[in-house]
Scaffold this motif. Sequence first.
Motif, short mmCIF file in Angstrom:
data_model
loop_
_atom_site.label_atom_id
_atom_site.label_comp_id
_atom_site.label_asym_id
_atom_site.label_seq_id
_atom_site.Cartn_x
_atom_site.Cartn_y
_atom_site.Cartn_z
N ILE A 1 48.97 57.87 36.06
CA ILE A 1 49.27 57.03 37.24
C ILE A 1 48.08 56.15 37.57
O ILE A 1 48.22 54.99 37.99
N GLY A 2 46.87 56.65 37.42
CA GLY A 2 45.69 55.83 37.67
C GLY A 2 45.61 54.63 36.74
O GLY A 2 45.31 53.51 37.17
N TYR A 3 45.87 54.89 35.43
CA TYR A 3 45.88 53.78 34.48
C TYR A 3 46.95 52.76 34.82
O TYR A 3 46.72 51.55 34.76
N VAL A 4 48.16 53.27 35.17
CA VAL A 4 49.26 52.36 35.50
C VAL A 4 48.91 51.54 36.74
O VAL A 4 49.14 50.33 36.80
N GLY A 5 48.35 52.18 37.78
CA GLY A 5 47.98 51.45 38.98
C GLY A 5 46.93 50.40 38.71
O GLY A 5 46.97 49.29 39.24
N ALA B 1 48.57 47.57 36.82
CA ALA B 1 49.45 46.80 37.71
C ALA B 1 48.62 45.95 38.66
O ALA B 1 48.93 44.78 38.93
N GLY B 2 47.54 46.47 39.17
CA GLY B 2 46.69 45.70 40.05
C GLY B 2 46.08 44.51 39.35
O GLY B 2 46.00 43.40 39.90
N GLY C 1 46.85 40.67 40.21
CA GLY C 1 45.74 39.78 40.52
C GLY C 1 45.73 38.55 39.63
O GLY C 1 45.47 37.43 40.09
N ALA C 2 46.02 38.77 38.35
CA ALA C 2 46.06 37.63 37.43
C ALA C 2 47.19 36.67 37.78
O ALA C 2 47.03 35.44 37.77
N VAL C 3 48.35 37.26 38.12
CA VAL C 3 49.49 36.41 38.50
C VAL C 3 49.16 35.60 39.74
O VAL C 3 49.45 34.40 39.84
N LEU C 4 48.57 36.27 40.74
CA LEU C 4 48.23 35.55 41.98
C LEU C 4 47.18 34.48 41.72
O LEU C 4 47.22 33.40 42.33
#
Length: 298
Positions: free
Chosen positions: A21-25, A28-29, A33-36
């Motif tokens: 879950i840490g890797y996935v989070g 995803a973050g 961030g890249a998308v934004l």
Amino acid sequence: MAPPRNRRPGFSRRAQYGLFIGYVGAAAGALIGAVLLLLSTFNPPAFAAVRSVFAEVTTPVASGLDWVRRSLGSIPAGIGSYFAVHGENARLKKQIADDAIAVSRAQTLDQENRRLRALVKLRDVTTDAIVAARLVNSSSSSTRRFATLNAGSWQGVKRGQPVRDPTGLIGQVIETSPNSARVLLLVDPESIVPVRRSRDGLPAIASGRGDGLIDIRSASVASMGFRVGDAFVTSGTGGVFSPNIPVARVIRTQGDIAIAQPVANPDALDFALVQQTFLPEPTPTPSPSATASPQPAP
């Protein structure tokens, strides 16, 4: 031997899920961030719309957290305010109690001053005043009712003189010493005072009952009824009490006898006025001296 720094989760399912879950989070973050970042670079209006959506979502949460922060921050101030208000309340209660005592003392002094002014006025208008003296005590717990004055024979007080205050008759001096006198109060069973009814002059006799009240009996031959509220004053009969001194007022009737409340209450008085008796004592007639019989001439 020191354990290695990088430890694998091994066969722990919980550790494996947590790491995953840490890797996935993190991924995803980074992706968001890249998308934004790309969106803010190539399409600023869309980025502004997305930012507004995130603001709408996070504003209530931020407000709630801020309320919790302010509430927790106000707890010390609230505790301090509670103790401050408690102390102020105790101080105000003490001040109210002190003020009540001061008001009670002022009322007592005002009543005493009014009585003294009335007594001084009475002494100024009467011509038979002997002395104004303090009532030291009075016996109100026994059937015999006496009072003590702090004036005696050295101040001109004599046995038999009436004692009164501005409101009415108190009693009669029965014993004197150099600086004190004993007064028989109206309510004593041995006290008998000739009186008359104010409204029609009906003669009557007022005698003490020993319980703080007075019996009124008609002194005339005709039987005349009493009414509640009838006021009686001294009649002057007997030559001891001056006429028209208020004595008592009827509070109830029992056949031909009226039960009356004395106008003056010695238990509530501080000073009293001693007066001359209404009629002066008769001057003793000098006995004729024996005249010497003439001696016969030698």
